[in-house]
Design an enzyme around this catalytic site. Structure first.
Site, PDB file in Angstrom:
ATOM      1  N   HIS A 208       0.847  -1.210   0.000  1.00  0.00           N
ATOM      2  CA  HIS A 208       0.000   0.000   0.000  1.00  0.00           C
ATOM      3  C   HIS A 208       0.873   1.247   0.000  1.00  0.00           C
ATOM      4  O   HIS A 208       0.582   2.222  -0.680  1.00  0.00           O
ATOM      5  CB  HIS A 208      -0.894   0.036   1.251  1.00  0.00           C
ATOM      6  CG  HIS A 208      -1.847  -1.106   1.351  1.00  0.00           C
ATOM      7  ND1 HIS A 208      -1.726  -2.091   2.298  1.00  0.00           N
ATOM      8  CD2 HIS A 208      -2.962  -1.408   0.630  1.00  0.00           C
ATOM      9  CE1 HIS A 208      -2.713  -2.958   2.166  1.00  0.00           C
ATOM     10  NE2 HIS A 208      -3.471  -2.579   1.159  1.00  0.00           N
TER      11      HIS A 208
ATOM     12  N   SER B 117       0.575  -9.148   1.097  1.00  0.00           N
ATOM     13  CA  SER B 117      -0.885  -9.182   1.157  1.00  0.00           C
ATOM     14  C   SER B 117      -1.288  -9.065   2.625  1.00  0.00           C
ATOM     15  O   SER B 117      -0.592  -9.603   3.500  1.00  0.00           O
ATOM     16  CB  SER B 117      -1.403 -10.526   0.616  1.00  0.00           C
ATOM     17  OG  SER B 117      -2.718 -10.773   1.070  1.00  0.00           O
TER      18      SER B 117
END
Ligand code: PAF
Length: 275
Positions: free
Chosen positions: A34, A182
């Protein structure tokens, strides 16, 4: 950094941002993957908006909606340190209405591979992304290539509905051992994490075969299956498609994506390689 928990505050704060806006939609539990999207948005725009919302409509019954990692305080700090201007963290009632108009993923591309394993998942993704793009009105929105099918479908939605945001695709971020980052990796035990490396290893092997001149997708997927089946608990698919998600028989460099999905323990993992 302004934190907006409702649409009114988002609207008022958004109105004060002038110049280009980079938007990074997320479901929280932020990691380096992110952060790489946020950094890129920061570099390419005057302002950055991030959303954190665990979207219930993209989870199927029995999936991990309830136990999906939620790390609000840490996420907030990460956004602040990364120079985010506006953090949107809505509650479900801010985004969803009763008996609302629905968006459907394309009948073929939305229902193969991830869409076949998780029917309806992409309807929910497109529904929430459409809402988030309309609310934040960004110049550019940033998505990771790890969710390759999601990225392609969102790009098609933006094209098909003449939306004004540019969709920017960003490289997959991996741990040094190759595991694609993830939020769900935290479900893996140390032993499962070792076996999960088979996903990236199989993709590396595919890349080597292609470098050596192999183009036949059946031969490449057969070798990948061998590597994966020795390690994972459930191999869901190994597939090679073009950039529009049509299955292909021969690799065309610059136009192909190799995708894999497998379960390790109880955790479902996906990974891919754009070649
Ligand atoms: O990729 C994700 O985290 C989600 O699917 C997204 C795009 C934020 C929509 O909920």
């Amino acid at each position: 950094m302004i934190v907006a928990r409702n649409n009114e505050r988002l609207k008022n704060s958004r109105a004060k941002l002038t110049g280009s806006i980079g938007f990074v939609p997320t479901m929280g539990a932020l990691h380096e993957g992110h952060l790489s999207l946020i950094r890129r948005a920061r570099e390419e725009n005057d302002h950055v908006i991030v959303s954190i919302f665990v979207n219930p409509t993209q989870f199927l019954p029995g999936e991990d909606l309830e136990k999906y990692p939620r790390k609000e305080e840490a996420d907030r700090k990460i956004c602040e340190l990364a120079g985010v201007d506006l953090l949107y963290m809505p509650t479900t009632d801010q985004l969803y209405h009763e008996d609302e108009l629905l968006i459907s993923a394309p009948k073929i591309r939305g229902y193969i591979l991830e869409g076949a394993k998780r029917p309806g998942h992409f309807d929910g993704v497109l529904q929430v992304v459409m809402k988030l793009l309309n609310l934040t009105r960004p110049t550019r929105a940033y998505f990771g290539k790890k969710d390759a099918q999601q990225l392609v479908l969102i790009s098609r939605m933006v094209r098909d509905y003449f939306m004004q945001t540019e969709i920017v695709s960003c490289e997959i971020v991996r741990d040094p051992d190759g595991l694609a980052l993830s939020s769900r990796n935290i479900y893996l035990s140390p032993e499962e994490r070792q076996r999960a490396l088979a996903l990236s290893r199989s993709l590396k092997r595919a890349a080597k075969m292609i470098q050596s001149g192999e183009r036949d997708t059946r031969r490449i997927t057969a070798v990948m299956r061998g590597i994966l089946e020795a390690e994972v608990d459930g191999l869901e698919y190994v597939a090679i498609v073009d950039r529009d998600f049509h299955p292909i028989e021969r690799i065309v460099e610059g136009e192909s994506i190799i995708l894999v999905a497998a379960r390790v323990g109880l955790t479902r993992l996906i990974d891919n390689l754009w070649v």
